[in-house]
Motif scaffolding. Structure first.
Motif, PDB file in Angstrom:
ATOM      1  N   SER A  92       0.755  -1.335   0.030  1.00 41.29           N
ATOM      2  CA  SER A  92      -0.256  -0.268   0.042  1.00 41.29           C
ATOM      3  C   SER A  92       0.936   1.170   0.221  1.00 41.29           C
ATOM      4  N   THR A  93       1.989   1.132   0.291  1.00 45.80           N
ATOM      5  CA  THR A  93       2.959   2.380   0.660  1.00 45.80           C
ATOM      6  C   THR A  93       3.066   3.203  -0.923  1.00 45.80           C
ATOM      7  N   GLN A  94       2.879   2.428  -1.803  1.00 46.43           N
ATOM      8  CA  GLN A  94       3.067   2.913  -3.364  1.00 46.43           C
ATOM      9  C   GLN A  94       2.008   3.940  -3.540  1.00 46.43           C
ATOM     10  N   PHE A  95       1.018   3.914  -3.143  1.00 47.86           N
ATOM     11  CA  PHE A  95      -0.347   4.584  -3.632  1.00 47.86           C
ATOM     12  C   PHE A  95      -0.437   5.995  -2.831  1.00 47.86           C
ATOM     13  N   LYS A  96      -0.871   6.931  -3.603  1.00 48.65           N
ATOM     14  CA  LYS A  96      -1.379   8.177  -2.891  1.00 48.65           C
ATOM     15  C   LYS A  96      -2.959   8.585  -3.397  1.00 48.65           C
ATOM     16  N   PHE A  97      -3.721   9.116  -2.579  1.00 50.40           N
ATOM     17  CA  PHE A  97      -4.922   9.670  -3.134  1.00 50.40           C
ATOM     18  C   PHE A  97      -5.336  10.957  -3.030  1.00 50.40           C
ATOM     19  N   SER A  98      -5.849  11.291  -3.838  1.00 47.99           N
ATOM     20  CA  SER A  98      -6.594  12.804  -3.753  1.00 47.99           C
ATOM     21  C   SER A  98      -7.848  13.010  -4.437  1.00 47.99           C
ATOM     22  N   ASN A  99      -8.272  12.186  -5.294  1.00 50.39           N
ATOM     23  CA  ASN A  99      -9.470  12.406  -5.918  1.00 50.39           C
ATOM     24  C   ASN A  99     -10.466  11.215  -5.613  1.00 50.39           C
ATOM     25  N   GLU A 100     -11.537  11.057  -6.252  1.00 50.63           N
ATOM     26  CA  GLU A 100     -12.604  10.132  -6.063  1.00 50.63           C
ATOM     27  C   GLU A 100     -12.087   9.007  -6.654  1.00 50.63           C
ATOM     28  N   ARG A 101     -11.297   8.663  -6.850  1.00 50.58           N
ATOM     29  CA  ARG A 101     -10.660   7.338  -7.494  1.00 50.58           C
ATOM     30  C   ARG A 101     -10.303   6.579  -6.155  1.00 50.58           C
ATOM     31  N   SER A 102     -10.981   5.434  -6.234  1.00 50.67           N
ATOM     32  CA  SER A 102     -10.729   4.559  -4.905  1.00 50.67           C
ATOM     33  C   SER A 102     -11.458   4.890  -3.501  1.00 50.67           C
ATOM     34  N   ILE A 147     -10.368   5.455  -0.468  1.00 51.13           N
ATOM     35  CA  ILE A 147      -9.831   6.433   0.213  1.00 51.13           C
ATOM     36  C   ILE A 147     -10.088   7.845  -0.227  1.00 51.13           C
ATOM     37  N   GLY A 148      -9.929   7.718  -1.514  1.00 52.07           N
ATOM     38  CA  GLY A 148     -10.015   9.282  -2.310  1.00 52.07           C
ATOM     39  C   GLY A 148     -11.713   9.719  -2.255  1.00 52.07           C
ATOM     40  N   ARG A 149     -12.571   8.624  -2.446  1.00 52.60           N
ATOM     41  CA  ARG A 149     -13.838   9.060  -2.049  1.00 52.60           C
ATOM     42  C   ARG A 149     -14.450   9.567  -0.907  1.00 52.60           C
ATOM     43  N   ILE A 150     -13.804   9.023   0.218  1.00 55.27           N
ATOM     44  CA  ILE A 150     -14.164   9.249   1.590  1.00 55.27           C
ATOM     45  C   ILE A 150     -13.349  10.713   1.664  1.00 55.27           C
ATOM     46  N   LEU A 151     -12.396  10.855   1.416  1.00 52.74           N
ATOM     47  CA  LEU A 151     -11.590  12.165   1.443  1.00 52.74           C
ATOM     48  C   LEU A 151     -12.410  13.365   0.589  1.00 52.74           C
ATOM     49  N   CYS A 152     -12.750  12.938  -0.576  1.00 49.70           N
ATOM     50  CA  CYS A 152     -13.755  14.228  -1.105  1.00 49.70           C
ATOM     51  C   CYS A 152     -15.212  14.485  -0.660  1.00 49.70           C
ATOM     52  N   THR A 153     -15.389  13.276  -0.163  1.00 57.71           N
ATOM     53  CA  THR A 153     -17.071  13.297   0.308  1.00 57.71           C
ATOM     54  C   THR A 153     -17.141  13.459   1.832  1.00 57.71           C
ATOM     55  N   THR A 183      -8.125  17.177  11.955  1.00 56.28           N
ATOM     56  CA  THR A 183      -7.679  17.934  13.138  1.00 56.28           C
ATOM     57  C   THR A 183      -8.246  19.419  13.094  1.00 56.28           C
ATOM     58  N   ARG A 184      -8.307  19.995  14.238  1.00 55.13           N
ATOM     59  CA  ARG A 184      -8.816  21.333  14.432  1.00 55.13           C
ATOM     60  C   ARG A 184      -7.712  22.299  13.554  1.00 55.13           C
ATOM     61  N   GLN A 185      -6.209  22.051  13.272  1.00 56.16           N
ATOM     62  CA  GLN A 185      -5.484  22.573  12.407  1.00 56.16           C
ATOM     63  C   GLN A 185      -5.613  22.362  11.003  1.00 56.16           C
ATOM     64  N   GLY A 186      -6.679  21.224  10.515  1.00 59.24           N
ATOM     65  CA  GLY A 186      -7.071  21.286   9.201  1.00 59.24           C
ATOM     66  C   GLY A 186      -6.153  19.978   8.565  1.00 59.24           C
ATOM     67  N   LEU A 187      -5.506  19.445   9.194  1.00 57.87           N
ATOM     68  CA  LEU A 187      -4.897  18.045   8.726  1.00 57.87           C
ATOM     69  C   LEU A 187      -5.751  16.990   8.562  1.00 57.87           C
ATOM     70  N   GLN A 188      -5.982  16.505   7.116  1.00 56.33           N
ATOM     71  CA  GLN A 188      -7.048  15.651   6.848  1.00 56.33           C
ATOM     72  C   GLN A 188      -6.369  14.203   6.784  1.00 56.33           C
ATOM     73  N   PHE A 189      -7.126  13.289   7.395  1.00 54.62           N
ATOM     74  CA  PHE A 189      -6.695  11.674   7.270  1.00 54.62           C
ATOM     75  C   PHE A 189      -7.836  10.946   7.248  1.00 54.62           C
ATOM     76  N   VAL A 190      -7.625   9.621   6.610  1.00 52.64           N
ATOM     77  CA  VAL A 190      -8.794   8.642   6.683  1.00 52.64           C
ATOM     78  C   VAL A 190      -8.333   7.318   7.201  1.00 52.64           C
ATOM     79  N   ILE A 191      -8.882   6.824   8.242  1.00 52.08           N
ATOM     80  CA  ILE A 191      -8.635   5.716   8.975  1.00 52.08           C
ATOM     81  C   ILE A 191      -9.709   4.680   8.352  1.00 52.08           C
ATOM     82  N   THR A 192      -9.157   3.440   8.003  1.00 52.70           N
ATOM     83  CA  THR A 192      -9.799   2.245   7.370  1.00 52.70           C
ATOM     84  C   THR A 192      -9.570   1.094   8.445  1.00 52.70           C
ATOM     85  N   LEU A 193     -10.520   0.154   8.367  1.00 51.90           N
ATOM     86  CA  LEU A 193     -10.560  -1.007   9.158  1.00 51.90           C
ATOM     87  C   LEU A 193     -10.723  -2.214   8.126  1.00 51.90           C
TER      88      LEU A 193
END
Length: 160
Positions: free
Chosen positions: A82-92, A94-100, A138-148
């Motif tokens: 998984s370390t080879q991936f990055k997500f910023s859009n609705e593709r996949s 992680i990206g969908r959770i980030l965008c929505t 976070t309150r400072q604006g750092l975004q993250f996604v946690i998956t199980l």
């Protein structure tokens, strides 16, 4: 006559700290909290592992793999994959959770197409099936996604 130098436009209020250091430090603090406390939560909920996908700095909008807690050897290989991936859009997922900013659940990511779940090939190879995730900030604006995730197909129910 003294000439005033023009200062670049800065939307953030001065904090007395070097802002270039806030992003990496905050990222490390969030990652440390996840790695030190989420293993017990993952086990209590009956999952095989959990991941954190985190921004390099607040507002960058690009999430990269921060860490994985895995209970099975094959899932430790999933973490490395998984370390080879990055997500910023609705593709996949992680990206969908980030965008929505809305949670998402997939009963079996290994059966999804690459256009729906970018890591589907790895999910099949490393035995990852049921996966869900939530958006955090976070309150400072750092975004993250946690998956199980689980090695089993898991149907979503509201009691989870």
């Amino acid at each position: 006559q003294q000439q005033q130098q023009q200062q670049p436009f800065n939307m953030q209020k001065p904090s007395g700290r070097d802002n270039s250091q806030q992003g990496p430090l905050m990222r490390l603090m969030v990652l440390d909290l996840f790695l030190s406390s989420f293993g017990g939560i993952t086990k209590r909920l009956g999952f095989d592992g959990s991941e954190i996908w985190i921004e390099d700095s607040p507002g960058s909008g690009v999430l990269q793999h921060g860490g994985t807690i895995a209970t099975k050897p094959l899932h430790k290989e999933w973490a490395s994959y998984s370390t080879q991936f990055k997500f910023s859009n609705e593709r996949s997922l992680i990206g969908r959770i980030l965008c929505t900013t809305r949670p998402e659940w997939q009963p079996d990511v290994s059966q999804l197409s690459l256009s729906v779940f970018t890591r589907a090939t790895g999910a099949r190879r490393y035995g990852v099936r049921g996966m869900g995730g939530v958006y955090c900030r976070t309150r400072q604006g750092l975004q993250f996604v946690i998956t199980l995730f689980s090695g089993k197909r898991i149907k979503f129910n509201k009691e989870m």
